[in-house]
Design a protein around this motif. Structure first.
Motif, PDB file in Angstrom:
ATOM      1  N   ASN A 199      27.702  47.774  50.638  1.00  0.00           N
ATOM      2  CA  ASN A 199      28.448  46.494  50.813  1.00  0.00           C
ATOM      3  C   ASN A 199      29.653  46.648  49.682  1.00  0.00           C
ATOM      4  N   ASN A 200      30.583  47.304  50.019  1.00  0.00           N
ATOM      5  CA  ASN A 200      31.674  47.491  49.233  1.00  0.00           C
ATOM      6  C   ASN A 200      32.389  46.214  48.689  1.00  0.00           C
ATOM      7  N   TYR A 201      32.422  45.179  49.643  1.00  0.00           N
ATOM      8  CA  TYR A 201      33.348  44.021  49.674  1.00  0.00           C
ATOM      9  C   TYR A 201      32.404  43.419  48.418  1.00  0.00           C
ATOM     10  N   VAL A 202      31.162  43.189  48.448  1.00  0.00           N
ATOM     11  CA  VAL A 202      30.414  42.397  47.416  1.00  0.00           C
ATOM     12  C   VAL A 202      30.427  42.889  46.351  1.00  0.00           C
ATOM     13  N   LYS A 203      30.480  44.210  46.120  1.00  0.00           N
ATOM     14  CA  LYS A 203      30.759  45.072  44.671  1.00  0.00           C
ATOM     15  C   LYS A 203      32.013  44.666  44.136  1.00  0.00           C
ATOM     16  N   GLN A 204      33.175  45.029  44.967  1.00  0.00           N
ATOM     17  CA  GLN A 204      34.407  44.437  44.818  1.00  0.00           C
ATOM     18  C   GLN A 204      34.642  43.269  44.060  1.00  0.00           C
ATOM     19  N   GLN A 205      34.187  42.093  44.885  1.00  0.00           N
ATOM     20  CA  GLN A 205      34.361  40.984  44.493  1.00  0.00           C
ATOM     21  C   GLN A 205      33.639  40.345  43.214  1.00  0.00           C
ATOM     22  N   LEU A 206      32.501  40.900  43.150  1.00  0.00           N
ATOM     23  CA  LEU A 206      31.705  40.822  41.828  1.00  0.00           C
ATOM     24  C   LEU A 206      32.463  41.369  40.918  1.00  0.00           C
ATOM     25  N   ALA A 207      33.153  42.411  40.869  1.00  0.00           N
ATOM     26  CA  ALA A 207      33.660  43.188  39.578  1.00  0.00           C
ATOM     27  C   ALA A 207      34.981  42.477  39.404  1.00  0.00           C
ATOM     28  N   ILE A 208      35.652  41.800  40.501  1.00  0.00           N
ATOM     29  CA  ILE A 208      36.795  40.944  40.055  1.00  0.00           C
ATOM     30  C   ILE A 208      36.597  39.582  39.546  1.00  0.00           C
ATOM     31  N   ASN A 209      35.279  39.109  39.961  1.00  0.00           N
ATOM     32  CA  ASN A 209      35.015  37.714  39.383  1.00  0.00           C
ATOM     33  C   ASN A 209      34.753  38.110  37.873  1.00  0.00           C
ATOM     34  N   ASN A 210      33.847  38.942  37.510  1.00  0.00           N
ATOM     35  CA  ASN A 210      33.632  39.300  36.106  1.00  0.00           C
ATOM     36  C   ASN A 210      34.982  39.514  35.273  1.00  0.00           C
ATOM     37  N   TYR A 211      35.712  40.247  36.033  1.00  0.00           N
ATOM     38  CA  TYR A 211      37.042  40.507  34.988  1.00  0.00           C
ATOM     39  C   TYR A 211      37.749  39.183  34.948  1.00  0.00           C
ATOM     40  N   ARG A 212      37.779  38.243  35.777  1.00  0.00           N
ATOM     41  CA  ARG A 212      38.701  36.999  35.680  1.00  0.00           C
ATOM     42  C   ARG A 212      37.786  36.332  34.611  1.00  0.00           C
TER      43      ARG A 212
END
Length: 316
Positions: free
Chosen positions: A76-89
Motif C-alpha cells: 500500500n504505497n499510498y498509505v506509506k506516502q501519506q504517513l511519511a507526509i503527515n509525520n513531516y508536517r
C-alpha cells in the motif's frame, strides 16, 4: 486573401456575441463566489486549530491499515506516502492546506475545470455544426480563403476560449481567495513523496501544475467534440457523445484495468498525475507512453476533422 488572424477575430466576435457564452462565464463566476462564501462562513474553522491532533489520529489509522495490508501480503504505497507526509508536517510544524486559506481555496477551485470542460465542449460542438444548421457555411466558403484556414480559425477560437476560461478560473480564485482569506500562510510549501523521501515544492507551482494536468483531458475532449461536430455536422451529437465519454471513460478504464490492452484507451492516459502522486492504472505504463498515446489520438482527431471538412459537400 483573408488572413488567419482576421478569421479568428471574426470567430471570436461571433462567439462572444452569443448570450450563451456570457451565461457560461457568469456560471463560472457564480461557482467561485459561492464556494468561497461557503468555505468562509459555513465550513468548520476548528480543523485549522486542532490539526496536530487530527494528524496524529489519522496516523494511527494509517498504521493500522498498513499492518492489515502487510498481513494480507498486499502493498500500500499510498498509505506509506501519506504517513511519511503527515509525520513531516508534525516534525516541521507544517499544517495541512485548509479550504479556509488562499492556497486551499485555489486548490479547491481546480475542481471547476470540469465545468470549464463542459462549457468548452458546447462551444467546440457548435462552432462548426452550427454553420451547417444555420446555412451560413456557404457564405464562409464563397470567400477567398481555403477550407483549411476556415477550420483552423474555428479550432484556434475554441482553444482560446478554453484558455480564457481556465485563466478566468485561476484569476478569480486568487482574487476572491485573497479577499476572503487574506495572504497568511503564503510561505507554506506543498509536500510530495518522491524517491523515498518527502520533498517541499513551491505551492503556486503546484497549483499551476494542477491546472495543467486537468487541462489535458479538457483539450482532448474539446478536440474530440470538434471532430464529431465537423464529421457529422451535429452539435447535439457531439455534445452528447463527448460528455458521456468524459464522465464514463475514466470509470470504464478503472473497471477494465486488469486487461493489458486498456492502456491504449485514451482515458487511461489523460491523467498524467498518476505518475506524480500515484500508481499507473496498468503496471508498466510510463509518462512517455501516455504522452505518446495522447499525441496519437490528437493527430487522429485533427486529421479526421480536416480530411472530411475538405471533402464535404455543402450543397445540401
Amino acid at each position: 486573401m483573408v488572413s488567419l488572424i482576421h478569421l479568428i477575430r471574426n470567430e471570436n466576435m461571433k462567439l462572444y456575441k452569443r448570450t450563451g457564452t456570457w451565461v457560461m462565464i457568469g456560471l463560472i463566476i457564480l461557482a467561485i463566489v459561492g464556494v468561497g462564501l461557503f468555505s468562509k462562513f459555513v465550513l468548520d474553522s476548528d480543523a485549522q486549530i486542532n490539526w496536530k491532533e487530527q494528524l496524529k489520529d489519522e496516523n494511527m489509522q494509517l498504521e493500522r491499515t498498513m499492518k492489515d495490508t502487510e498481513k494480507m501480503g498486499v502493498g500500500n504505497n499510498y498509505v506509506k506516502q501519506q504517513l511519511a507526509i503527515n509525520n513531516y508536517r508534525l516534525e516541521n510544524d507544517y499544517p495541512p492546506v485548509h479550504s479556509q486559506s488562499l492556497w486551499g481555496f485555489m486548490i479547491d477551485a481546480t475542481n471547476f475545470t470540469g465545468f470549464v470542460a463542459l462549457f468548452t465542449i458546447v462551444v467546440a460542438a457548435g462552432i462548426v455544426a452550427s454553420e451547417f444548421s444555420w446555412g451560413t457555411i456557404k457564405l464562409l466558403l464563397i470567400r477567398p480563403v481555403s477550407r483549411s484556414k476556415i477550420l483552423l480559425s474555428k479550432y484556434i477560437t475554441t482553444i482560446l476560449f478554453a484558455l480564457f476560461m481556465i485563466s478566468l478560473l485561476f484569476g478569480l480564485s486568487f482574487i476572491f481567495g485573497s479577499l476572503l482569506f487574506g495572504f497568511s500562510g503564503l510561505e507554506q510549501p506543498n509536500l510530495v513523496y518522491q524517491e523515498g523521501q518527502v520533498v517541499e515544492q513551491n505551492m503556486i507551482t503546484y497549483i499551476i501544475s494542477l491546472y495543467g494536468f486537468n487541462s489535458i483531458d479538457l483539450f482532448m475532449m474539446l478536440t474530440f467534440a470538434f471532430m464529431i461536430s465537423t464529421v457529422f455536422r451535429s452539435s447535439s451529437l457531439a455534445i452528447g457523445i463527448s460528455i458521456f465519454l468524459m464522465f464514463t471513460g475514466p470509470q470504464l478504464v478503472q473497471l477494465l484495468s486488469n486487461y493489458e490492452w486498456v492502456k491504449y484507451v485514451l482515458f487511461a492516459n489523460t491523467n498524467l498525475q498518476q505518475y506524480t502522486n500515484g500508481i499507473p492504472i496498468v503496471e508498466g505504463m510510463t509518462m512517455t507512453f501516455s504522452v505518446s498515446m495522447i499525441i496519437i489520438y490528437f493527430v487522429i482527431f485533427i486529421a479526421l476533422s480536416w480530411i472530411i471538412f475538405e471533402k464535404q459537400d455543402v450543397a445540401s
